[in-house]
Scaffold this motif. Structure first.
Motif, PDB file in Angstrom:
ATOM      1  N   GLU A   1      39.828   8.686   0.216  1.00  0.00           N
ATOM      2  CA  GLU A   1      41.202   7.906   0.326  1.00  0.00           C
ATOM      3  C   GLU A   1      42.269   8.423   1.142  1.00  0.00           C
ATOM      4  O   GLU A   1      43.026   7.669   1.503  1.00  0.00           O
ATOM      5  CB  GLU A   1      41.591   8.277  -1.391  1.00  0.00           C
ATOM      6  N   ARG A   2      42.121   9.809   1.389  1.00  0.00           N
ATOM      7  CA  ARG A   2      43.130  10.399   2.392  1.00  0.00           C
ATOM      8  C   ARG A   2      42.898   9.754   3.691  1.00  0.00           C
ATOM      9  O   ARG A   2      43.785   9.311   4.326  1.00  0.00           O
ATOM     10  CB  ARG A   2      43.075  11.805   2.465  1.00  0.00           C
ATOM     11  N   LEU A   3      41.700   9.669   4.173  1.00  0.00           N
ATOM     12  CA  LEU A   3      41.417   8.877   5.654  1.00  0.00           C
ATOM     13  C   LEU A   3      41.734   7.405   5.328  1.00  0.00           C
ATOM     14  O   LEU A   3      42.253   7.097   6.372  1.00  0.00           O
ATOM     15  CB  LEU A   3      39.750   9.154   5.586  1.00  0.00           C
ATOM     16  N   ARG A   4      41.727   6.735   4.291  1.00  0.00           N
ATOM     17  CA  ARG A   4      42.044   5.423   4.225  1.00  0.00           C
ATOM     18  C   ARG A   4      43.315   5.413   4.276  1.00  0.00           C
ATOM     19  O   ARG A   4      44.016   4.294   4.857  1.00  0.00           O
ATOM     20  CB  ARG A   4      41.320   4.789   2.943  1.00  0.00           C
ATOM     21  N   LYS A   5      44.114   6.042   3.643  1.00  0.00           N
ATOM     22  CA  LYS A   5      45.531   6.098   3.892  1.00  0.00           C
ATOM     23  C   LYS A   5      46.161   6.116   5.065  1.00  0.00           C
ATOM     24  O   LYS A   5      47.008   5.576   5.659  1.00  0.00           O
ATOM     25  CB  LYS A   5      46.059   7.393   2.839  1.00  0.00           C
ATOM     26  N   GLU A   6      45.319   7.086   5.868  1.00  0.00           N
ATOM     27  CA  GLU A   6      45.804   7.283   7.290  1.00  0.00           C
ATOM     28  C   GLU A   6      45.539   5.958   8.213  1.00  0.00           C
ATOM     29  O   GLU A   6      46.208   5.665   9.110  1.00  0.00           O
ATOM     30  CB  GLU A   6      44.984   8.539   7.978  1.00  0.00           C
ATOM     31  N   ILE A   7      44.327   5.389   7.760  1.00  0.00           N
ATOM     32  CA  ILE A   7      43.902   4.133   8.545  1.00  0.00           C
ATOM     33  C   ILE A   7      44.745   3.119   8.174  1.00  0.00           C
ATOM     34  O   ILE A   7      45.095   2.402   9.235  1.00  0.00           O
ATOM     35  CB  ILE A   7      42.439   3.694   8.093  1.00  0.00           C
TER      36      ILE A   7
ATOM     37  N   LYS B   1      45.500   4.551  21.352  1.00  0.00           N
ATOM     38  CA  LYS B   1      46.506   5.380  20.943  1.00  0.00           C
ATOM     39  C   LYS B   1      46.449   5.489  19.334  1.00  0.00           C
ATOM     40  O   LYS B   1      46.771   6.799  18.843  1.00  0.00           O
ATOM     41  CB  LYS B   1      48.056   4.443  21.096  1.00  0.00           C
ATOM     42  N   ASN B   2      46.122   4.562  18.612  1.00  0.00           N
ATOM     43  CA  ASN B   2      45.818   4.737  16.822  1.00  0.00           C
ATOM     44  C   ASN B   2      44.973   5.976  16.914  1.00  0.00           C
ATOM     45  O   ASN B   2      45.318   6.767  16.186  1.00  0.00           O
ATOM     46  CB  ASN B   2      45.194   3.536  16.555  1.00  0.00           C
ATOM     47  N   ILE B   3      43.923   6.020  17.500  1.00  0.00           N
ATOM     48  CA  ILE B   3      42.941   7.356  17.303  1.00  0.00           C
ATOM     49  C   ILE B   3      43.529   8.333  17.555  1.00  0.00           C
ATOM     50  O   ILE B   3      43.081   9.583  17.114  1.00  0.00           O
ATOM     51  CB  ILE B   3      41.714   6.973  17.985  1.00  0.00           C
ATOM     52  N   ALA B   4      44.147   8.577  18.712  1.00  0.00           N
ATOM     53  CA  ALA B   4      44.954   9.616  19.186  1.00  0.00           C
ATOM     54  C   ALA B   4      45.977  10.234  18.351  1.00  0.00           C
ATOM     55  O   ALA B   4      46.218  11.566  18.257  1.00  0.00           O
ATOM     56  CB  ALA B   4      45.676   9.504  20.757  1.00  0.00           C
ATOM     57  N   ASP B   5      46.480   9.287  17.737  1.00  0.00           N
ATOM     58  CA  ASP B   5      47.507   9.626  16.805  1.00  0.00           C
ATOM     59  C   ASP B   5      47.156  10.053  15.220  1.00  0.00           C
ATOM     60  O   ASP B   5      47.821  10.678  14.379  1.00  0.00           O
ATOM     61  CB  ASP B   5      48.620   8.533  16.501  1.00  0.00           C
ATOM     62  N   MET B   6      45.805   9.689  14.849  1.00  0.00           N
ATOM     63  CA  MET B   6      45.437  10.016  13.638  1.00  0.00           C
ATOM     64  C   MET B   6      44.782  11.364  13.721  1.00  0.00           C
ATOM     65  O   MET B   6      43.887  11.851  13.680  1.00  0.00           O
ATOM     66  CB  MET B   6      44.232   9.107  13.261  1.00  0.00           C
TER      67      MET B   6
ATOM     68  N   TYR C   1      36.080   5.416  16.063  1.00  0.00           N
ATOM     69  CA  TYR C   1      36.232   3.849  16.122  1.00  0.00           C
ATOM     70  C   TYR C   1      35.273   3.458  14.778  1.00  0.00           C
ATOM     71  O   TYR C   1      35.684   2.513  14.046  1.00  0.00           O
ATOM     72  CB  TYR C   1      35.621   3.240  17.383  1.00  0.00           C
ATOM     73  N   PHE C   2      34.153   3.954  14.642  1.00  0.00           N
ATOM     74  CA  PHE C   2      32.951   3.230  13.789  1.00  0.00           C
ATOM     75  C   PHE C   2      33.475   3.694  12.252  1.00  0.00           C
ATOM     76  O   PHE C   2      33.617   2.998  11.349  1.00  0.00           O
ATOM     77  CB  PHE C   2      31.840   4.077  14.071  1.00  0.00           C
ATOM     78  N   LEU C   3      34.101   5.050  12.299  1.00  0.00           N
ATOM     79  CA  LEU C   3      34.467   5.430  10.828  1.00  0.00           C
ATOM     80  C   LEU C   3      35.504   4.637  10.343  1.00  0.00           C
ATOM     81  O   LEU C   3      35.835   4.169   8.986  1.00  0.00           O
ATOM     82  CB  LEU C   3      34.763   6.899  10.859  1.00  0.00           C
ATOM     83  N   ILE C   4      36.725   4.396  11.164  1.00  0.00           N
ATOM     84  CA  ILE C   4      37.669   3.490  10.764  1.00  0.00           C
ATOM     85  C   ILE C   4      37.192   2.163  10.511  1.00  0.00           C
ATOM     86  O   ILE C   4      37.495   1.499   9.287  1.00  0.00           O
ATOM     87  CB  ILE C   4      38.870   3.098  12.074  1.00  0.00           C
ATOM     88  N   ARG C   5      36.291   1.460  11.338  1.00  0.00           N
ATOM     89  CA  ARG C   5      35.785  -0.076  10.727  1.00  0.00           C
ATOM     90  C   ARG C   5      35.108   0.112   9.666  1.00  0.00           C
ATOM     91  O   ARG C   5      34.937  -0.895   8.763  1.00  0.00           O
ATOM     92  CB  ARG C   5      34.920  -0.616  12.119  1.00  0.00           C
ATOM     93  N   PHE C   6      34.240   1.162   9.560  1.00  0.00           N
ATOM     94  CA  PHE C   6      33.351   1.275   8.199  1.00  0.00           C
ATOM     95  C   PHE C   6      34.146   1.449   7.009  1.00  0.00           C
ATOM     96  O   PHE C   6      33.847   0.858   5.952  1.00  0.00           O
ATOM     97  CB  PHE C   6      32.486   2.506   8.377  1.00  0.00           C
ATOM     98  N   LEU C   7      35.536   2.582   6.791  1.00  0.00           N
ATOM     99  CA  LEU C   7      36.120   2.597   5.754  1.00  0.00           C
ATOM    100  C   LEU C   7      36.998   1.273   5.653  1.00  0.00           C
ATOM    101  O   LEU C   7      37.374   1.207   4.407  1.00  0.00           O
ATOM    102  CB  LEU C   7      36.783   3.869   6.063  1.00  0.00           C
ATOM    103  N   GLN C   8      37.167   0.436   6.552  1.00  0.00           N
ATOM    104  CA  GLN C   8      37.987  -0.711   6.206  1.00  0.00           C
ATOM    105  C   GLN C   8      37.000  -1.892   5.613  1.00  0.00           C
ATOM    106  O   GLN C   8      37.719  -2.926   4.798  1.00  0.00           O
ATOM    107  CB  GLN C   8      38.485  -1.349   7.683  1.00  0.00           C
ATOM    108  N   SER C   9      35.586  -1.574   5.668  1.00  0.00           N
ATOM    109  CA  SER C   9      34.826  -2.359   5.056  1.00  0.00           C
ATOM    110  C   SER C   9      34.126  -2.197   3.821  1.00  0.00           C
ATOM    111  O   SER C   9      33.797  -3.043   2.865  1.00  0.00           O
ATOM    112  CB  SER C   9      33.448  -2.665   6.247  1.00  0.00           C
ATOM    113  N   PHE C  10      33.966  -0.676   3.561  1.00  0.00           N
ATOM    114  CA  PHE C  10      33.147  -0.258   2.263  1.00  0.00           C
ATOM    115  C   PHE C  10      34.054   0.797   1.581  1.00  0.00           C
ATOM    116  O   PHE C  10      34.779   1.361   2.107  1.00  0.00           O
ATOM    117  CB  PHE C  10      32.025   0.002   2.736  1.00  0.00           C
TER     118      PHE C  10
END
Length: 422
Positions: free
Chosen positions: A220-226, A239-244, A355-364
């Motif tokens: 949930e904390r990762l998804r909140k940052e995403i 830039k998104n990834i650098a800021d997270m 990149y993959f973890l962001i896309r994965f957490l957006q999906s599942f």
């Protein structure tokens, strides 16, 4: 020799190249789509296998300009699933032949490392790596020859300066062909980078998901940052990834407790006496001696990381513990090694995993290990009771390694698709 190889490969890992996320997007989309299809059939995902296919396809496209197409073989089904095909088409799929050769070659190379200079005795009758390497060369040789012919036709040989090192559309293989005329050096360099580019990132992402199955509050904390930096469905940018900051801390903490390369070695250049420490006597090391060290154990030492060193807590890379332990002594974190030989693909790996973890957490969502299909061989014995100050009995799965660390016999994960809010 190591400087020669490093200088040959370093120019290709420029910021321009490692921030081009098109390859990651294509293969992340293919992998996530394959996962969705399997979930729709009512089966869990063998995540370690699936993510290994993502990193292999991404790495081979980055290196060769052509991916090995490992997802084309399909994701595995749990043992005993009635839908499992009985024919050999999947087993003999070219990408699976490549993967088996790649894995078995690494297993044998790791055995050689453990046997030291005596390893040839164990392979007295035959070279056990050569046959596996031949399967890999069967994939790379035609591409190498095709690219060399193309460059000869264009007149851009290894000594030509017509293409700059950031040339549009140039692959890593193109770069190597311009750097040397020796095809064996090129093949060796490709295998070297492929090992680094495929298995290490697959290990990182596998253990990241394993942690999330145990710690839903971190999800949930990762998804909140995403949601804050990227959104519910948008493609992440460099830039998104650098800021997270929390995402990076989470990946670092995964690498701390589950380093992709848990053991490594170096040879002493000169004789030296290591000073006494922790009540132990000084240690004399002659010149030219192979010194094996464990990153896995270093990363879990209380004297280096504090009294909570065995606890998974990404905030240690953000709060005052970073000032207390890591910043004064950065060599305590050796996930990418350190010093002159630090991994040149470090930022590439962070970008790919992020990149993959962001896309994965957006999906599942709702990640759980499916213990109904998780192999019994992957579970620690029940008698492994937790012992204070040790890792014994703390993990729900067995850890194993050849050159890189893995979950023994795979990680079966069940999860649900998220509803995408546009």
């Amino acid at each position: 020799m190591w400087k020669f190889h490093r200088n040959m490969t370093r120019p290709f890992f420029s910021k321009t190249r490692i921030s081009d996320f098109d390859i990651f997007e294509r293969h992340a989309d293919d992998t996530i789509s394959a996962m969705k299809q399997r979930l729709a059939q009512g089966y869990p995902i063998e995540f370690q296998d699936a993510i290994g296919r993502f990193t292999l396809d991404s790495a081979t496209e980055f290196l060769f300009g052509k991916d090995v197409g490992s997802l084309g073989a399909g994701l595995p089904y749990p043992k005993g699933a009635p839908i499992i095909q009985k024919d050999s088409s999947t087993f003999n799929h070219p990408s699976n032949v490549f993967v088996r050769a790649f894995t078995q070659g690494q297993d044998q190379a790791a055995l050689r490392g453990r046997r030291g200079n005596m390893w040839p005795l164990a392979e007295f009758w035959s070279d056990k790596v050569k046959a596996q390497r031949a399967h890999m060369d069967n994939f790379t040789n035609p591409i190498l020859q095709e690219r060399r012919n193309e460059q000869l036709a264009r007149g851009t040989t290894s000594r030509s300066k017509e293409s700059d090192e950031d040339g549009e559309g140039e692959t890593f293989l193109d770069h190597l062909i311009r750097s040397t005329d020796d095809d064996q050096i090129i093949r060796d360099e490709l295998v070297n980078i492929l090992v680094a580019g495929r298995d290490t990132t697959a290990s990182l992402l596998t253990f990241a998901i394993y942690v999330l199955t145990e710690r839903p509050e971190l999800t949930e904390r990762l998804r909140k940052e995403i949601l804050e930096f990227v959104g519910s469905n948008a493609r992440p940018t460099y830039k998104n990834i650098a800021d997270m900051k929390y995402l990076r801390a989470f990946l670092n903490e995964t690498l701390r407790l589950y380093p992709a390369v848990p053991f490594n070695s170096r040879y002493s250049k000169t004789s030296i006496v290591l000073p006494a420490k922790n009540g132990q006597p000084p240690l004399y090391i002659p010149a030219g001696v192979k010194c094996v060290y464990s990153v896995f154990l270093m990363h879990r030492r209380e004297d280096l990381w504090g009294p909570d060193s065995l606890e998974f807590d990404p905030d240690r890379f953000i709060d005052d513990r970073a000032q207390r332990y890591l910043i004064p002594n950065p060599f305590i974190f050796a996930a990418f090694n350190a010093g002159p030989r630090i991994c040149i693909g470090q930022q590439f790996a962070y970008n790919e995993a992020s990149y993959f973890l962001i896309r994965f957490l957006q999906s599942f969502t709702g990640f759980q290990v499916d213990w109904t299909v998780q192999p019994e061989s992957s579970r620690p014995p029940a008698e492994w009771e937790p012992l204070p100050g040790t890792t014994k009995g703390r993990e729900k799965v067995k850890l194993s390694s050849h050159l890189t660390m893995v979950v023994k016999d795979g990680l079966w994960v069940k999860m649900q698709e998220r509803e995408i809010k546009l």
